[in-house]
Design a protein around this motif. Structure first.
Motif, PDB file in Angstrom:
ATOM      1  N   LEU A 261       0.830  -1.201   0.000  1.00 18.87           N
ATOM      2  CA  LEU A 261       0.000   0.000   0.000  1.00 18.87           C
ATOM      3  C   LEU A 261       0.869   1.256   0.000  1.00 18.87           C
ATOM      4  CD1 LEU A 261      -2.881   1.091   0.002  1.00 18.87           C
ATOM      5  CD2 LEU A 261      -2.817   1.095   2.509  1.00 18.87           C
ATOM      6  N   ARG A 262       1.958   1.224   0.760  1.00 17.93           N
ATOM      7  CA  ARG A 262       2.868   2.379   0.776  1.00 17.93           C
ATOM      8  C   ARG A 262       3.440   2.644  -0.611  1.00 17.93           C
ATOM      9  NH1 ARG A 262       4.883   0.278   5.632  1.00 17.93           N
ATOM     10  NH2 ARG A 262       6.668  -0.617   4.513  1.00 17.93           N
ATOM     11  N   SER A 263       3.729   1.571  -1.344  1.00 18.85           N
ATOM     12  CA  SER A 263       4.339   1.738  -2.673  1.00 18.85           C
ATOM     13  C   SER A 263       3.401   2.418  -3.655  1.00 18.85           C
ATOM     14  CB  SER A 263       4.774   0.374  -3.223  1.00 18.85           C
ATOM     15  OG  SER A 263       3.667  -0.371  -3.712  1.00 18.85           O
ATOM     16  N   LEU A 264       2.104   2.389  -3.358  1.00 20.20           N
ATOM     17  CA  LEU A 264       1.115   3.045  -4.224  1.00 20.20           C
ATOM     18  C   LEU A 264       0.818   4.466  -3.776  1.00 20.20           C
ATOM     19  CD1 LEU A 264      -1.446   0.108  -4.687  1.00 20.20           C
ATOM     20  CD2 LEU A 264       0.277   0.904  -6.328  1.00 20.20           C
ATOM     21  N   GLY A 265       1.360   4.835  -2.613  1.00 20.17           N
ATOM     22  CA  GLY A 265       1.074   6.168  -2.084  1.00 20.17           C
ATOM     23  C   GLY A 265      -0.092   6.160  -1.133  1.00 20.17           C
ATOM     24  N   GLY A 266      -0.314   5.012  -0.460  1.00 21.98           N
ATOM     25  CA  GLY A 266      -1.404   4.922   0.507  1.00 21.98           C
ATOM     26  C   GLY A 266      -2.761   4.768  -0.156  1.00 21.98           C
ATOM     27  N   LEU A 267      -3.810   4.987   0.623  1.00 17.96           N
ATOM     28  CA  LEU A 267      -5.164   4.822   0.117  1.00 17.96           C
ATOM     29  C   LEU A 267      -5.454   5.748  -1.056  1.00 17.96           C
ATOM     30  CD1 LEU A 267      -7.898   3.404   0.393  1.00 17.96           C
ATOM     31  CD2 LEU A 267      -8.549   5.148   2.076  1.00 17.96           C
ATOM     32  N   GLU A 268      -4.943   6.961  -0.985  1.00 21.76           N
ATOM     33  CA  GLU A 268      -5.186   7.905  -2.089  1.00 21.76           C
ATOM     34  C   GLU A 268      -4.569   7.390  -3.385  1.00 21.76           C
ATOM     35  OE1 GLU A 268      -3.951  11.846  -1.203  1.00 21.76           O
ATOM     36  OE2 GLU A 268      -5.345  12.102   0.478  1.00 21.76           O
ATOM     37  N   GLY A 269      -3.390   6.800  -3.285  1.00 18.61           N
ATOM     38  CA  GLY A 269      -2.755   6.236  -4.466  1.00 18.61           C
ATOM     39  C   GLY A 269      -3.532   5.041  -4.994  1.00 18.61           C
ATOM     40  N   LEU A 270      -4.043   4.221  -4.082  1.00 20.90           N
ATOM     41  CA  LEU A 270      -4.842   3.058  -4.484  1.00 20.90           C
ATOM     42  C   LEU A 270      -6.108   3.495  -5.213  1.00 20.90           C
ATOM     43  CD1 LEU A 270      -5.128  -0.048  -4.347  1.00 20.90           C
ATOM     44  CD2 LEU A 270      -6.303   0.254  -2.151  1.00 20.90           C
ATOM     45  N   GLN A 271      -6.688   4.594  -4.771  1.00 18.98           N
ATOM     46  CA  GLN A 271      -7.893   5.109  -5.416  1.00 18.98           C
ATOM     47  C   GLN A 271      -7.641   5.506  -6.877  1.00 18.98           C
ATOM     48  OE1 GLN A 271      -8.676   8.207  -2.569  1.00 18.98           O
ATOM     49  NE2 GLN A 271     -10.186   6.999  -1.429  1.00 18.98           N
ATOM     50  N   ARG A 272      -6.385   5.788  -7.185  1.00 14.19           N
ATOM     51  CA  ARG A 272      -6.054   6.196  -8.546  1.00 14.19           C
ATOM     52  C   ARG A 272      -5.707   5.024  -9.458  1.00 14.19           C
ATOM     53  NH1 ARG A 272      -3.516  10.455  -5.560  1.00 14.19           N
ATOM     54  NH2 ARG A 272      -1.508   9.363  -5.630  1.00 14.19           N
ATOM     55  N   VAL A 273      -5.580   3.815  -8.897  1.00 17.13           N
ATOM     56  CA  VAL A 273      -5.256   2.643  -9.719  1.00 17.13           C
ATOM     57  C   VAL A 273      -6.517   2.202 -10.459  1.00 17.13           C
ATOM     58  CG1 VAL A 273      -4.477   0.248  -9.731  1.00 17.13           C
ATOM     59  CG2 VAL A 273      -3.423   1.896  -8.163  1.00 17.13           C
ATOM     60  N   LYS A 274      -6.424   2.176 -11.775  1.00 19.88           N
ATOM     61  CA  LYS A 274      -7.587   1.870 -12.601  1.00 19.88           C
ATOM     62  C   LYS A 274      -8.158   0.510 -12.227  1.00 19.88           C
ATOM     63  CE  LYS A 274      -9.151   2.155 -17.378  1.00 19.88           C
ATOM     64  NZ  LYS A 274      -8.777   2.325 -18.795  1.00 19.88           N
ATOM     65  N   GLY A 275      -9.454   0.469 -12.046  1.00 27.59           N
ATOM     66  CA  GLY A 275     -10.130  -0.771 -11.663  1.00 27.59           C
ATOM     67  C   GLY A 275     -10.281  -0.857 -10.161  1.00 27.59           C
ATOM     68  N   LEU A 276      -9.172  -0.846  -9.433  1.00 28.80           N
ATOM     69  CA  LEU A 276      -9.229  -0.959  -7.980  1.00 28.80           C
ATOM     70  C   LEU A 276      -9.947   0.227  -7.347  1.00 28.80           C
ATOM     71  CD1 LEU A 276      -5.636  -2.322  -7.249  1.00 28.80           C
ATOM     72  CD2 LEU A 276      -7.797  -3.562  -7.011  1.00 28.80           C
ATOM     73  N   GLY A 277      -9.693   1.417  -7.886  1.00 28.93           N
ATOM     74  CA  GLY A 277     -10.311   2.608  -7.324  1.00 28.93           C
ATOM     75  C   GLY A 277     -11.821   2.635  -7.477  1.00 28.93           C
ATOM     76  N   GLU A 278     -12.348   1.792  -8.358  1.00 28.49           N
ATOM     77  CA  GLU A 278     -13.788   1.776  -8.602  1.00 28.49           C
ATOM     78  C   GLU A 278     -14.521   0.684  -7.832  1.00 28.49           C
ATOM     79  OE1 GLU A 278     -14.348   1.980 -13.012  1.00 28.49           O
ATOM     80  OE2 GLU A 278     -12.175   2.305 -12.953  1.00 28.49           O
ATOM     81  N   THR A 279     -13.794  -0.079  -7.015  1.00 32.82           N
ATOM     82  CA  THR A 279     -14.420  -1.175  -6.267  1.00 32.82           C
ATOM     83  C   THR A 279     -15.097  -0.673  -4.994  1.00 32.82           C
ATOM     84  OG1 THR A 279     -12.393  -1.619  -5.015  1.00 32.82           O
ATOM     85  CG2 THR A 279     -12.687  -2.819  -7.096  1.00 32.82           C
ATOM     86  N   ALA A 280     -16.042  -1.463  -4.516  1.00 30.79           N
ATOM     87  CA  ALA A 280     -16.714  -1.141  -3.254  1.00 30.79           C
ATOM     88  C   ALA A 280     -15.699  -1.111  -2.116  1.00 30.79           C
ATOM     89  CB  ALA A 280     -17.799  -2.181  -2.962  1.00 30.79           C
ATOM     90  N   ALA A 281     -14.696  -1.988  -2.181  1.00 31.25           N
ATOM     91  CA  ALA A 281     -13.686  -2.043  -1.123  1.00 31.25           C
ATOM     92  C   ALA A 281     -12.978  -0.706  -0.948  1.00 31.25           C
ATOM     93  CB  ALA A 281     -12.673  -3.144  -1.437  1.00 31.25           C
ATOM     94  N   VAL A 282     -12.531  -0.132  -2.052  1.00 34.72           N
ATOM     95  CA  VAL A 282     -11.795   1.131  -1.970  1.00 34.72           C
ATOM     96  C   VAL A 282     -12.739   2.288  -1.669  1.00 34.72           C
ATOM     97  CG1 VAL A 282     -10.356   2.763  -3.246  1.00 34.72           C
ATOM     98  CG2 VAL A 282      -9.937   0.297  -3.442  1.00 34.72           C
ATOM     99  N   LYS A 283     -13.909   2.299  -2.300  1.00 32.39           N
ATOM    100  CA  LYS A 283     -14.873   3.376  -2.046  1.00 32.39           C
ATOM    101  C   LYS A 283     -15.272   3.423  -0.576  1.00 32.39           C
ATOM    102  CE  LYS A 283     -16.894   3.532  -6.689  1.00 32.39           C
ATOM    103  NZ  LYS A 283     -18.096   3.220  -7.521  1.00 32.39           N
ATOM    104  N   ASN A 284     -15.403   2.249   0.043  1.00 33.91           N
ATOM    105  CA  ASN A 284     -15.795   2.181   1.451  1.00 33.91           C
ATOM    106  C   ASN A 284     -14.584   2.133   2.390  1.00 33.91           C
ATOM    107  OD1 ASN A 284     -18.683   2.094   1.036  1.00 33.91           O
ATOM    108  ND2 ASN A 284     -18.385   0.011   0.257  1.00 33.91           N
ATOM    109  N   LYS A 285     -13.380   2.297   1.805  1.00 31.02           N
ATOM    110  CA  LYS A 285     -12.140   2.304   2.581  1.00 31.02           C
ATOM    111  C   LYS A 285     -11.974   1.031   3.400  1.00 31.02           C
ATOM    112  CE  LYS A 285     -11.957   7.342   2.739  1.00 31.02           C
ATOM    113  NZ  LYS A 285     -11.849   8.562   3.560  1.00 31.02           N
ATOM    114  N   ARG A 286     -12.390  -0.087   2.806  1.00 32.29           N
ATOM    115  CA  ARG A 286     -12.223  -1.383   3.455  1.00 32.29           C
ATOM    116  C   ARG A 286     -10.967  -2.047   2.868  1.00 32.29           C
ATOM    117  NH1 ARG A 286     -17.395  -3.472   2.758  1.00 32.29           N
ATOM    118  NH2 ARG A 286     -18.190  -2.153   4.417  1.00 32.29           N
ATOM    119  N   VAL A 287      -9.855  -1.382   3.095  1.00 34.26           N
ATOM    120  CA  VAL A 287      -8.559  -1.870   2.623  1.00 34.26           C
ATOM    121  C   VAL A 287      -7.761  -2.271   3.861  1.00 34.26           C
ATOM    122  CG1 VAL A 287      -6.446  -1.295   1.371  1.00 34.26           C
ATOM    123  CG2 VAL A 287      -8.649  -0.366   0.607  1.00 34.26           C
ATOM    124  N   ILE A 288      -7.468  -3.552   3.964  1.00 30.76           N
ATOM    125  CA  ILE A 288      -6.849  -4.099   5.169  1.00 30.76           C
ATOM    126  C   ILE A 288      -5.387  -4.415   4.869  1.00 30.76           C
ATOM    127  CG2 ILE A 288      -6.950  -5.977   6.848  1.00 30.76           C
ATOM    128  CD1 ILE A 288      -9.990  -6.033   5.178  1.00 30.76           C
TER     129      ILE A 288
END
Length: 322
Positions: A261-288
């Motif tokens: 997660l750190r390598s992506l820039g945290g949650l904000e970086g994950l939100q920018r990854v195409k596909g992943l950022g559009e999932t319910a998991a990321v939208k609801n911040k259910r990233v463990i």
């Protein structure tokens, strides 16, 4: 057990799992130390002579550990005072930072190992190059290779194999008993959960290196142990997954290593990854996330990590996604 096997699907998967851990951990540990010439190699299972080493009036053992999980187990067994050096993937426990650091297990050199004047080498069976281990063995040092297959039974066996070599069977019994206690508590929680999270395990090393766990992986086994419902593509091992496929899978939760997660820039970086950022998991911040070695190492913390994840991967008490 701890012997070499033919190159099989499990062997290929084990290599991929070990490689992923090493890539993740490689940049986390201290910088490696360069040192002089090397000794020979053996294997766990051939522990007859080696197991007798920690006895009587023999010299104080000087142990070198190669592989993060191997090092963690040796420390957990109480052998930390005997360990004089470890490779760069060995980042846990904290005490490991006080000893000499060697090159990463997948690119070792014999000379720096021999320079530590070791009496025993405990190495992951994924250690390379093999001729470096052979040189260490040839110098008269006992070298025992330990299997790094993922799985609960394999984790127990790994602890026992290392304990046999170090003469610490009693400590191994205690470690395994605690692991089994945690796994049983986790199993009870899983049975009581009515709404398991559909979970995608994501391995990342920067936005251009993102893989998901497929079938027959330790990551999938971990999700299942913790009660999650694995979401994966129609493939084995770790592979890229298209943005469209990830969106279609739409996991409730995403499980990652801290380093990933750190390598992506945290949650904000994950939100920018195409596909992943559009999932319910990321939208609801259910990233463990969990510490890299704890999550992928299948070492002594396996039961603890699984027990922790049971709460994260059960949606019974989670707020509605609506």
């Amino acid at each position: 057990m701890c012997k070499m096997t033919e190159v099989s699907e499990m062997t290929k998967h084990r290599y991929i799992m070990t490689l992923l851990v090493s890539i993740t951990l490689g940049g986390v540990g201290p910088v490696g130390c360069d040192r002089p010439e090397p000794p020979p190699a053996q294997k766990a299972g051939a522990t007859d002579e080696v197991a007798a080493a920690p006895d009587a009036d023999a010299q104080t053992p000087r142990v070198v550990t190669i592989g993060g999980t191997i090092t963690e187990i040796a420390f957990a067994l109480g052998a930390g005072e005997q360990i004089v050096a470890a490779d760069k993937s060995s980042v846990y426990p904290e005490e490991v930072k006080k000893i000499a650091v060697l090159d990463l297990f997948r690119n070792i050199a014999a000379e720096p190992i021999i320079a530590q004047d070791p009496t025993l080498i405990l190495a992951t069976d994924q250690t390379n190059p093999k001729d470096a281990l052979a040189r260490v063995k040839g110098a008269g040092v006992d070298v025992v290779e330990i299997s790094e297959d993922p799985g609960v039974d394999q984790a127990r066996q790994r602890i026992r194999d290392i304990a046999d070599v170090l003469g610490r069977a009693q400590q191994a019994d205690a470690l395994i008993a605690k692991m089994d206690q945690d796994l049983e508590a986790a199993s009870q929680k899983v049975s009581a959960c009515n709404k398991p999270a559909r979970t995608l395990f994501v391995y990342a090393r920067g936005p251009n290196t993102v893989f998901v766990a497929g079938r027959d992986t330790g990551a999938r086994a971990l999700v299942e142990l913790a009660g999650g419902e694995p979401v994966h593509g129609d493939f084995s091992d770790f592979k890229p997954m298209s943005a469209e496929a990830i969106v279609a899978a739409n996991p409730d939760a995403i499980l990652m290593t801290d380093g990933g997660l750190r390598s992506l820039g945290g949650l904000e970086g994950l939100q920018r990854v195409k596909g992943l950022g559009e999932t319910a998991a990321v939208k609801n911040k259910r990233v463990i996330t969990r510490e890299d070695l704890a999550l992928l190492g299948f070492g002594p913390r396996l039961g603890q990590v699984v027990l922790e994840l049971t709460d994260d991967l059960c949606l019974d008490a989670a707020p509605s996604d609506e």
